[in-house]
Scaffold this motif. Sequence first.
Motif, PDB file in Angstrom:
ATOM      1  N   MET A  44     -14.572  12.425  26.568  1.00  0.00           N
ATOM      2  CA  MET A  44     -14.741  12.518  28.014  1.00  0.00           C
ATOM      3  C   MET A  44     -13.937  11.405  28.671  1.00  0.00           C
ATOM      4  O   MET A  44     -13.952  10.274  28.219  1.00  0.00           O
ATOM      5  CB  MET A  44     -16.219  12.388  28.382  1.00  0.00           C
ATOM      6  N   GLN A  45     -13.263  11.762  29.765  1.00  0.00           N
ATOM      7  CA  GLN A  45     -12.480  10.803  30.531  1.00  0.00           C
ATOM      8  C   GLN A  45     -12.773  11.012  32.010  1.00  0.00           C
ATOM      9  O   GLN A  45     -12.859  12.153  32.481  1.00  0.00           O
ATOM     10  CB  GLN A  45     -10.986  11.017  30.260  1.00  0.00           C
ATOM     11  N   ILE A  46     -12.938   9.911  32.743  1.00  0.00           N
ATOM     12  CA  ILE A  46     -13.154   9.972  34.189  1.00  0.00           C
ATOM     13  C   ILE A  46     -12.051   9.171  34.863  1.00  0.00           C
ATOM     14  O   ILE A  46     -11.748   8.050  34.457  1.00  0.00           O
ATOM     15  CB  ILE A  46     -14.538   9.423  34.591  1.00  0.00           C
ATOM     16  N   ASP A  47     -11.452   9.777  35.875  1.00  0.00           N
ATOM     17  CA  ASP A  47     -10.380   9.119  36.618  1.00  0.00           C
ATOM     18  C   ASP A  47     -10.244   9.805  37.972  1.00  0.00           C
ATOM     19  O   ASP A  47     -10.890  10.816  38.236  1.00  0.00           O
ATOM     20  CB  ASP A  47      -9.068   9.209  35.843  1.00  0.00           C
ATOM     21  N   PHE A  48      -9.365   9.270  38.805  1.00  0.00           N
ATOM     22  CA  PHE A  48      -9.105   9.900  40.094  1.00  0.00           C
ATOM     23  C   PHE A  48      -8.311  11.186  39.898  1.00  0.00           C
ATOM     24  O   PHE A  48      -7.474  11.284  38.996  1.00  0.00           O
ATOM     25  CB  PHE A  48      -8.349   8.945  41.023  1.00  0.00           C
ATOM     26  N   ALA A  49      -8.594  12.164  40.733  1.00  0.00           N
ATOM     27  CA  ALA A  49      -7.908  13.458  40.665  1.00  0.00           C
ATOM     28  C   ALA A  49      -6.432  13.298  40.998  1.00  0.00           C
ATOM     29  O   ALA A  49      -6.051  12.467  41.824  1.00  0.00           O
ATOM     30  CB  ALA A  49      -8.557  14.444  41.631  1.00  0.00           C
ATOM     31  N   ILE A 107     -11.581  11.619  45.119  1.00  0.00           N
ATOM     32  CA  ILE A 107     -12.135  12.578  44.163  1.00  0.00           C
ATOM     33  C   ILE A 107     -12.003  12.010  42.753  1.00  0.00           C
ATOM     34  O   ILE A 107     -10.908  11.665  42.310  1.00  0.00           O
ATOM     35  CB  ILE A 107     -11.411  13.935  44.219  1.00  0.00           C
ATOM     36  N   LEU A 108     -13.138  11.929  42.082  1.00  0.00           N
ATOM     37  CA  LEU A 108     -13.152  11.581  40.669  1.00  0.00           C
ATOM     38  C   LEU A 108     -13.249  12.878  39.879  1.00  0.00           C
ATOM     39  O   LEU A 108     -13.980  13.793  40.278  1.00  0.00           O
ATOM     40  CB  LEU A 108     -14.364  10.709  40.330  1.00  0.00           C
ATOM     41  N   VAL A 109     -12.536  12.965  38.780  1.00  0.00           N
ATOM     42  CA  VAL A 109     -12.649  14.122  37.907  1.00  0.00           C
ATOM     43  C   VAL A 109     -13.121  13.667  36.531  1.00  0.00           C
ATOM     44  O   VAL A 109     -12.835  12.556  36.093  1.00  0.00           O
ATOM     45  CB  VAL A 109     -11.320  14.905  37.762  1.00  0.00           C
ATOM     46  N   VAL A 110     -13.864  14.546  35.888  1.00  0.00           N
ATOM     47  CA  VAL A 110     -14.243  14.327  34.495  1.00  0.00           C
ATOM     48  C   VAL A 110     -13.484  15.355  33.678  1.00  0.00           C
ATOM     49  O   VAL A 110     -13.437  16.539  34.033  1.00  0.00           O
ATOM     50  CB  VAL A 110     -15.773  14.408  34.285  1.00  0.00           C
ATOM     51  N   LYS A 111     -12.858  14.865  32.606  1.00  0.00           N
ATOM     52  CA  LYS A 111     -12.044  15.733  31.752  1.00  0.00           C
ATOM     53  C   LYS A 111     -12.578  15.683  30.328  1.00  0.00           C
ATOM     54  O   LYS A 111     -13.013  14.640  29.852  1.00  0.00           O
ATOM     55  CB  LYS A 111     -10.577  15.281  31.746  1.00  0.00           C
ATOM     56  N   ILE A 112     -12.510  16.832  29.685  1.00  0.00           N
ATOM     57  CA  ILE A 112     -12.790  16.940  28.258  1.00  0.00           C
ATOM     58  C   ILE A 112     -11.561  17.578  27.640  1.00  0.00           C
ATOM     59  O   ILE A 112     -11.113  18.638  28.101  1.00  0.00           O
ATOM     60  CB  ILE A 112     -14.070  17.754  27.984  1.00  0.00           C
ATOM     61  N   ASP A 113     -11.025  16.913  26.622  1.00  0.00           N
ATOM     62  CA  ASP A 113      -9.784  17.372  25.994  1.00  0.00           C
ATOM     63  C   ASP A 113      -8.692  17.617  27.030  1.00  0.00           C
ATOM     64  O   ASP A 113      -8.025  18.652  27.025  1.00  0.00           O
ATOM     65  CB  ASP A 113     -10.026  18.635  25.160  1.00  0.00           C
ATOM     66  N   LYS A 133      -8.852  18.557  29.989  1.00  0.00           N
ATOM     67  CA  LYS A 133      -9.122  19.663  30.912  1.00  0.00           C
ATOM     68  C   LYS A 133     -10.183  19.230  31.929  1.00  0.00           C
ATOM     69  O   LYS A 133     -11.251  18.742  31.557  1.00  0.00           O
ATOM     70  CB  LYS A 133      -9.626  20.868  30.120  1.00  0.00           C
ATOM     71  N   VAL A 134      -9.886  19.412  33.220  1.00  0.00           N
ATOM     72  CA  VAL A 134     -10.856  19.077  34.274  1.00  0.00           C
ATOM     73  C   VAL A 134     -12.046  20.019  34.163  1.00  0.00           C
ATOM     74  O   VAL A 134     -11.889  21.239  34.192  1.00  0.00           O
ATOM     75  CB  VAL A 134     -10.214  19.188  35.674  1.00  0.00           C
ATOM     76  N   VAL A 135     -13.246  19.438  34.039  1.00  0.00           N
ATOM     77  CA  VAL A 135     -14.457  20.252  33.938  1.00  0.00           C
ATOM     78  C   VAL A 135     -15.476  19.912  35.028  1.00  0.00           C
ATOM     79  O   VAL A 135     -16.539  20.517  35.090  1.00  0.00           O
ATOM     80  CB  VAL A 135     -15.104  20.139  32.537  1.00  0.00           C
ATOM     81  N   GLY A 136     -15.134  18.945  35.883  1.00  0.00           N
ATOM     82  CA  GLY A 136     -16.033  18.596  36.966  1.00  0.00           C
ATOM     83  C   GLY A 136     -15.403  17.592  37.901  1.00  0.00           C
ATOM     84  O   GLY A 136     -14.374  16.981  37.580  1.00  0.00           O
ATOM     85  N   TYR A 137     -16.022  17.440  39.072  1.00  0.00           N
ATOM     86  CA  TYR A 137     -15.514  16.473  40.047  1.00  0.00           C
ATOM     87  C   TYR A 137     -16.640  15.920  40.899  1.00  0.00           C
ATOM     88  O   TYR A 137     -17.729  16.482  40.983  1.00  0.00           O
ATOM     89  CB  TYR A 137     -14.437  17.107  40.947  1.00  0.00           C
ATOM     90  N   LEU A 138     -16.344  14.798  41.544  1.00  0.00           N
ATOM     91  CA  LEU A 138     -17.226  14.183  42.516  1.00  0.00           C
ATOM     92  C   LEU A 138     -16.349  13.738  43.686  1.00  0.00           C
ATOM     93  O   LEU A 138     -15.379  13.007  43.492  1.00  0.00           O
ATOM     94  CB  LEU A 138     -17.936  12.966  41.902  1.00  0.00           C
ATOM     95  N   LEU A 139     -16.680  14.219  44.873  1.00  0.00           N
ATOM     96  CA  LEU A 139     -15.972  13.842  46.099  1.00  0.00           C
ATOM     97  C   LEU A 139     -16.845  12.850  46.857  1.00  0.00           C
ATOM     98  O   LEU A 139     -18.026  13.108  47.081  1.00  0.00           O
ATOM     99  CB  LEU A 139     -15.698  15.069  46.971  1.00  0.00           C
ATOM    100  N   PHE A 140     -16.250  11.714  47.219  1.00  0.00           N
ATOM    101  CA  PHE A 140     -17.005  10.699  47.944  1.00  0.00           C
ATOM    102  C   PHE A 140     -16.189  10.188  49.127  1.00  0.00           C
ATOM    103  O   PHE A 140     -14.961  10.259  49.147  1.00  0.00           O
ATOM    104  CB  PHE A 140     -17.393   9.539  47.019  1.00  0.00           C
ATOM    105  N   PHE A 141     -16.909   9.688  50.117  1.00  0.00           N
ATOM    106  CA  PHE A 141     -16.298   9.093  51.298  1.00  0.00           C
ATOM    107  C   PHE A 141     -16.633   7.609  51.305  1.00  0.00           C
ATOM    108  O   PHE A 141     -17.748   7.220  50.942  1.00  0.00           O
ATOM    109  CB  PHE A 141     -16.818   9.731  52.590  1.00  0.00           C
TER     110      PHE A 141
END
Length: 142
Positions: free
Chosen positions: A1-6, A43-49, A51-59
């Motif tokens: 799992m990897q989390i980074d900015f979109a 926007i933060l995205v979570v990736k597995i292998d 591949k983007v599998v989710g996101y979080l949008l924040f202000f």
Amino acid sequence: MQIDFALHSDLQKLLEIENNTFDKNSYPLSRRNFLYHIKKKQILVVKIDSKVVGYLLFFTYTKSWRIYSIAISTEFRQKGLGSALITYLKSYAAKKVKHILLEVKTTNSQALYFYQLLGFQPLKLLKDYYPDGDGIKMILEI
């Protein structure tokens, strides 16, 4: 799992996740919305292998940050990815603000339970906040 900015290259997958998660009555984000927030690094995205599998949008605001939307691909739900995104945001925000806010429908008991498990506390009732009902503003102290 990897989390980074979109990134711009994540756009198509973000749109797929959005449209599979939210119906038209929920006012899903558009291509234009996503492009704007990608550029603003909101926007933060979570990736597995890879591949983007989710996101979080924040202000971001001066004294607090606000989670606007969080969505995980159907096949990756209930695997801790939403928690990971919020934990990452909390760590990132801790250097800048003292709390994170969000709003959720009063009838969305699953989301309310999820946010409370992560430490969010109800702050106030928002009458008629959504077209089809009330909301609750929640706060997470950092």
